[in-house]
Every structure is written in structure tokens, then in C-alpha cells.
Design an enzyme around this catalytic site. Structure first.
Site, PDB file in Angstrom:
ATOM      1  N   LYS A 188       0.830  -1.212   0.000  1.00  0.00           N
ATOM      2  CA  LYS A 188       0.000   0.000   0.000  1.00  0.00           C
ATOM      3  C   LYS A 188       0.862   1.259   0.000  1.00  0.00           C
ATOM      4  O   LYS A 188       0.521   2.265  -0.621  1.00  0.00           O
ATOM      5  CB  LYS A 188      -0.930  -0.008   1.223  1.00  0.00           C
ATOM      6  CG  LYS A 188      -1.820   1.236   1.363  1.00  0.00           C
ATOM      7  CD  LYS A 188      -2.676   1.483   0.123  1.00  0.00           C
ATOM      8  CE  LYS A 188      -3.848   2.416   0.350  1.00  0.00           C
ATOM      9  NZ  LYS A 188      -3.637   3.602   1.133  1.00  0.00           N
ATOM     10  N   GLU A 195       0.648   6.776  -6.594  1.00  0.00           N
ATOM     11  CA  GLU A 195      -0.469   7.721  -6.641  1.00  0.00           C
ATOM     12  C   GLU A 195       0.040   9.162  -6.639  1.00  0.00           C
ATOM     13  O   GLU A 195      -0.442  10.004  -7.408  1.00  0.00           O
ATOM     14  CB  GLU A 195      -1.375   7.473  -5.437  1.00  0.00           C
ATOM     15  CG  GLU A 195      -2.577   8.381  -5.321  1.00  0.00           C
ATOM     16  CD  GLU A 195      -3.320   8.103  -4.027  1.00  0.00           C
ATOM     17  OE1 GLU A 195      -3.384   9.018  -3.174  1.00  0.00           O
ATOM     18  OE2 GLU A 195      -3.816   6.972  -3.850  1.00  0.00           O
TER      19      GLU A 195
END
Length: 337
Positions: A188, A195
Site C-alpha cells: 500500500k 499515486e
């Protein structure tokens, strides 16, 4: 399946709602009594304290924390004396993966399972589902599979990758057991670093489109202003909102982030409701640290992180010094306005 959720913010509350829609029984607790009562009205069992919360869970318990990284350790310390052997404690926030490794070891000494779950989906996850990146021992992860299946988006949300055959694996459903404690949040962490880079690329590209008409703007003629050699080549009044819509259809840069870009620009292409100060919650920093520690080049991800620092004014003093140095060696006066 019964599961307890501590932390009913933007993510936690909607995850409870999605779980309840799938038939799971949820016990909920939050420091905000209003947040608890809102979900009680929707069928959850509310708790008024950690002790009350733990007492309402069937053993072996499954306790999911959906809290800011800064308060996870304090919450675990409060819960630990109340946990029994074979209970499962899940951290679904954005914790540092190295903290997960330490937590997993500490809880293992009490025969408590620790599972770290990186959750992506944001405020849209209630309807779209959540992508889940999971770390922990296989026994606990297997026990929680019904929960993961209910939270995940499902196979039908994306076309099957060419060459994949047979029954779909869990990754195609939207969740993946990535490895032991820490592996879920490591994946993550890198996800969020990517991102940052994707968001920065869109931001820089659309900013360039907004400046495509600079040749039509009158510029001062002085020693402190770089002249445009060919102003006639930069006189495009481009509608960035329409470009975003265009690129959503058939372009290789299409993505959900581009869909969100189009949505943001549709209502106000000037983005007057935003000041441009971009926060970072830790994952981008940890990604850059991991890149340095592993000797892995990640210039785009790191540059995107530094750009967030600059957006918040963290470069202001350095910029002032640059201006001061230009004056010192060349007598260049700073342009105002």
C-alpha cells in the site's frame, strides 16, 4: 461473520455499511458518539467504550482498526490486555510497514494474530469496493476471507487480463495476501507513492495546457523577464475541462484518477475552491525511504513528494535565499507581483 470496527471516519463508516449490506454483523466504536449512533440506526451494534466494544464481540474476536497511523499504537496498547489467544487484530489504516512487523511480533507472544491491510478506495469505496493489500499469517487471513470478499470490488469490475485462465484468483477479486506482517502496508505504501506520481503528472500536464496561451499575454520587457522567442506559437486557448473528457475515451493516459480530474474540472475549471496546499500523510515519505534503503531509483515518486512540500510553502525560505543570492552577485532586484 461478526467483526468489530474501531474508527468510523470517512473510510471506516462506509466499510461497515458495505459489510452490513453483505450480511455481516458489525460492532462499532468511535470516540464520537454521533458516529456510533449513525451506524446503530443502520443496524450495527454500538459500544460506548473499548471495554464495552470487546465485550460485545464473540470469541475468537476480529477487531478492525481504521484509525490515523499516529494513534494506532496507543489504541493497540489499550486493547492488548483485553485480547485473548486466537483473536485477530487488523490495522486497516496507513501505518508504516516496519511498525507492523514489530506489532506482529509483540502480539504473537500472546498468541494473538495481527493482520495489516492497506485499503484503497477512498470515499467511493462504499459503492465501488475497496482494493485490499494484506499482510499477516495465513491462518488469520484465511479466517477473514469472507470479510475481504465483501469489501473487495469483485471480479466483474475489470476485464480479465489476457492470458489468465481458470478460476479467478483473489487478486482478480480485489484482495491479495501479500506476505507476512508488514507486507500489506508495504504494498500500500508503494501504491500511494505511485499515486503521488500519477497525480503530479496530471497536475503538471493540465497546468501546461492552462499556460498554452502565454503568447497572447503582454509581457514586460526588462532584464528580469525571459522573452518569448516565438509568442505566436503559444496562443492556444485550450478548454482543460474538455481535454479531460476527451482523454477519458480511448487515451493511453485514461484512469480513474483522470475520471476524478474531469469531475473536479467540470464544475470549476479555475479550481477557485482550492488553495493548492497539498498534504502528505506519510506513505510518500516512506516510499522514498524504502527506495533509498533498497537502492531502488524512484526519481518520479520522490519528486512528487517534494512538490507537495513546496505547495505548502516549505520552499519559501530557500526561494528567498535564491532571490537574495541573485541580488548579491548580480544586483538583480526581485520582481514584485
Amino acid at each position: 461473520m461478526q467483526i468489530g470496527m474501531i474508527g468510523l471516519g470517512r473510510m471506516g463508516a462506509n466499510m461497515v455499511r458495505r459489510l452490513q449490506r453483505a450480511g455481516h454483523r458489525c460492532v462499532v466504536f468511535d470516540r464520537s458518539a454521533d458516529a456510533v449512533q449513525a451506524l446503530v440506526k443502520e443496524g450495527a451494534v454500538g459500544a460506548v467504550s473499548m471495554q464495552d466494544f470487546m465485550g460485545k464481540l464473540e470469541t475468537p474476536r476480529a477487531v478492525w482498526l481504521m484509525l490515523p497511523a499516529a494513534v494506532v499504537d496507543a489504541s493497540i496498547a489499550e486493547l492488548t490486555p483485553m485480547l485473548d489467544a486466537d483473536d485477530v487484530l487488523i490495522d486497516g489504516g496507513n501505518s508504516y510497514y516496519k511498525d507492523d512487523i514489530l506489532r506482529g511480533r509483540a502480539l504473537a507472544s500472546k498468541a494473538v494474530h495481527y493482520v495489516d491491510v492497506g485499503v484503497s478506495g477512498g470515499v467511493w469505496g462504499l459503492e465501488r469496493g475497496y482494493c485490499l493489500m494484506i499482510g499477516g499469517d495465513p491462518v488469520a487471513v484465511s479466517r477473514l476471507q469472507p470479510v475481504f470478499l465483501s469489501l473487495a470490488p469483485g471480479v466483474e469490475t475489470a476485464p480479465r487480463t489476457e492470458g489468465r485462465t481458470g478460476a479467478p484468483g483473489s487478486a482478480e477479486t480485489g484482495f491479495l495476501h501479500c506476505g507476512p506482517s508488514g507486507a500489506g502496508h508495504f504494498v500500500k505504501m508503494v501504491h500511494n507513492g505511485i499515486e503521488y506520481g500519477l497525480m503530479a503528472a496530471y497536475a503538471e500536464g493540465f497546468n501546461l495546457l492552462r499556460h498554452a496561451n502565454v503568447g497572447a499575454i503582454e509581457r514586460q520587457t526588462d532584464a528580469e523577464t525571459t522573452p518569448l522567442r516565438e509568442p505566436d506559437t503559444l496562443r492556444f486557448d485550450i478548454d482543460v475541462s474538455e481535454v479531460a473528457e476527451l482523454w477519458r475515451r480511448g487515451s493511453v493516459v485514461g484512469s480513474w484518477l483522470l475520471d476524478l480530474t474531469a469531475h473536479a474540472l467540470q464544475g470549476d475549471a479555475d479550481l477557485t475552491g482550492f488553495g493548492g496546499k497539498v498534504s502528505d500523510s506519510g506513505e510518500g515519505r516512506w516510499t522514498s525511504i524504502a527506495a533509498i534503503e533498497s537502492g531502488t531509483p524512484a526519481p518520479v515518486l520522490t519528486a512528487a513528494l517534494f512538490n507537495r512540500f513546496s505547495s505548502r510553502g516549505e520552499a519559501d525560505y530557500g526561494d528567498k535565499l535564491l532571490s537574495a543570492l541573485r541580488f548579491e552577485f548580480g544586483g538583480h532586484h526581485e520582481k514584485r507581483g
